[in-house]
Design a protein around this motif. Structure first.
Motif, mmCIF file in Angstrom:
data_model
loop_
_atom_site.group_PDB
_atom_site.id
_atom_site.type_symbol
_atom_site.label_atom_id
_atom_site.label_comp_id
_atom_site.label_asym_id
_atom_site.label_seq_id
_atom_site.Cartn_x
_atom_site.Cartn_y
_atom_site.Cartn_z
ATOM 1 N N THR A 23 0.860 -1.203 0.000
ATOM 2 C CA THR A 23 0.000 0.000 0.000
ATOM 3 C C THR A 23 0.895 1.252 0.000
ATOM 4 O O THR A 23 0.592 2.231 -0.669
ATOM 5 C CB THR A 23 -0.989 0.000 1.189
ATOM 6 O OG1 THR A 23 -0.246 -0.112 2.405
ATOM 7 C CG2 THR A 23 -1.980 -1.137 1.099
ATOM 8 N N GLY B 113 -6.178 -0.209 4.392
ATOM 9 C CA GLY B 113 -4.732 -0.405 4.188
ATOM 10 C C GLY B 113 -4.096 0.794 3.481
ATOM 11 O O GLY B 113 -3.147 1.407 3.984
ATOM 12 N N ILE B 114 -4.632 1.158 2.317
ATOM 13 C CA ILE B 114 -4.084 2.303 1.558
ATOM 14 C C ILE B 114 -4.279 3.578 2.383
ATOM 15 O O ILE B 114 -3.416 4.461 2.392
ATOM 16 C CB ILE B 114 -4.766 2.406 0.170
ATOM 17 C CG1 ILE B 114 -4.479 1.136 -0.641
ATOM 18 C CG2 ILE B 114 -4.315 3.641 -0.596
ATOM 19 C CD1 ILE B 114 -5.119 1.081 -2.016
ATOM 20 N N SER C 109 -1.431 4.227 4.618
ATOM 21 C CA SER C 109 -0.240 4.695 3.893
ATOM 22 C C SER C 109 -0.394 6.162 3.501
ATOM 23 O O SER C 109 0.572 6.925 3.543
ATOM 24 C CB SER C 109 -0.003 3.837 2.649
ATOM 25 O OG SER C 109 0.286 2.516 3.040
ATOM 26 N N ASN D 23 -8.169 1.893 -4.903
ATOM 27 C CA ASN D 23 -8.189 0.505 -5.358
ATOM 28 C C ASN D 23 -9.653 0.097 -5.371
ATOM 29 O O ASN D 23 -10.211 -0.276 -4.346
ATOM 30 C CB ASN D 23 -7.376 -0.374 -4.400
ATOM 31 C CG ASN D 23 -7.537 -1.857 -4.700
ATOM 32 O OD1 ASN D 23 -7.777 -2.250 -5.831
ATOM 33 N ND2 ASN D 23 -7.416 -2.690 -3.667
#
Ligand code: SAM
Length: 345
Positions: A44, A68-69, A72, A141
């Motif tokens: 990510t 998750g992303i 980041s 995503n």
């Protein structure tokens, strides 16, 4: 090409892992919504680095899911993060992340296909189109069923400078099925050269950044995934309305394996089709025996410019629809066949 950015400019306090969040909130991926999660924070981070320098930037993440992303993006030290998520089950986990980065995160439970992006960011971030891109990024995503219609919608927004591009040349970093990413970035003569290649590349610099193998997702999808970065061009390579370019490009690629004149001919009604096709191809200086995937961007530009002139001379031309004509012909044929059947006694 966007200069890869740094991640880890901001440290989130200790949090449960993405995997633990999935367990905690029972976030089983829904197959019918094509949900595939990325749990590996190195991956990510790598996606987020493709967006460029995000320190103090304003970012919209589409489809954050279990986050998750999102982690980041927050670690990159953004100023503001807008999350747009359709599935309510993810909202509590995203709220937990938002509490870990006070004042930075705004969560919207909504559908990105209908969300009004014109008001998503503060007005002072606006840049003129000719200037450097604004400090605004879109990252996501998304399921493949959403990412393709969404990029077509956003490319139309680029061409009209509206939606997220009201702020200037907003950059996007999005995932696609690997084959779709190849189509988006294919060069003339390439196997994957298609409608998407022309529609994306006439408006944006499009970069196929890297491939994520399907096994990196939970659950594992049947295909690999690629990360694609888009920066709108100051000057589009074809300066005609989006719908006109789309019509010409769609017609050209209608018969992918045949000579390009076959598809181009479908721009014109049956009466006078041959003459007008010849006129268009000669004026645009396009060899009729090239295959659609061999045509360069400047040949598409010539075709669009010439077709535009022909439409200006005969406004009925643009509304002409080849498929509709075929459908009506078929219907008439069936009607005639049925009415000419002798009656049974
Ligand atoms: N970003 C997460 C990740 O990488 O692990 C989740 C990715 S999953 C492939 C896609 C996410 O997009 C899901 O959370 C799904 O609920 C969300 N989503 C699907 N369609 C959407 C839409 N139309 N608008 C907003 N979010 C959507």
């Amino acid at each position: 090409m966007a200069a890869p950015g740094k991640v880890a400019a901001f440290s989130l306090p200790p949090l449960p892992t993405v995997g633990e969040i999935i367990k905690l909130f029972r976030l089983k991926a829904r197959k019918q919504l094509s949900q595939n999660f990325l749990l590996d924070l190195r991956l990510t981070d790598k996606i987020v680095r493709q967006a460029g320098e995000l320190k103090n930037a304003h970012v919209c993440e589409v489809g954050p899911g279990p986050g998750g992303i999102t982690r980041s993006i927050l670690s990159a030290g953004v100023e503001q993060l807008l999350l747009i998520e359709k599935d309510t089950r993810f909202i509590p986990g995203l709220k937990m992340l938002s509490e870990a980065a006070p004042g930075k995160v705004r969560i919207v439970h909504g559908d990105i296909l209908t969300y009004k992006m014109e008001k998503a960011f503060p007005g002072h971030l606006r840049k003129n189109w000719e200037e450097e891109p604004p400090d605004i990024h879109i990252i996501g995503n998304l399921p493949f069923s959403v990412s393709t219609p969404l990029i077509i919608k956003w490319l139309e927004n680029v061409s009209k400078k509206d939606g997220p591009f009201i702020y200037g040349r907003t950059q996007m970093t999005l995932t696609f099925q690997k084959e779709v990413a190849e189509r988006l970035t294919a060069n003339p003569g390439g196997k994957q050269r298609s409608r998407l290649s022309i529609m994306a590349q006439h408006l944006c610099t499009v970069e196929n950044c890297f491939v994520i193998p399907g096994e990196a997702f939970v659950p594992v999808p049947e295909v690999d995934v690629a990360v694609v970065h888009f920066t709108p061009l100051v000057q589009p390579k074809i300066e005609q309305p989006f719908k006109l370019v789309e019509k010409v490009v769609q017609s050209v690629f209608q018969f992918r394996r045949k000579y390009c004149f076959r598809g181009i001919a479908t721009l014109f009604p049956e009466s006078g089709r041959l003459k007008r096709t010849e006129q268009l191809m000669m004026t645009a200086n396009v060899d009729p025996t090239l295959r659609p995937f061999q045509l360069s961007m400047s040949q598409f530009r010539n075709l669009c410019n010439t077709y535009r002139k022909m439409c200006d001379e005969d406004p009925s031309l643009f509304v002409y629809n080849y498929r509709e004509e075929l459908r009506l012909k078929k219907k008439m044929g069936n009607l005639l066949k049925n009415t000419s059947q002798p009656e049974q006694s």
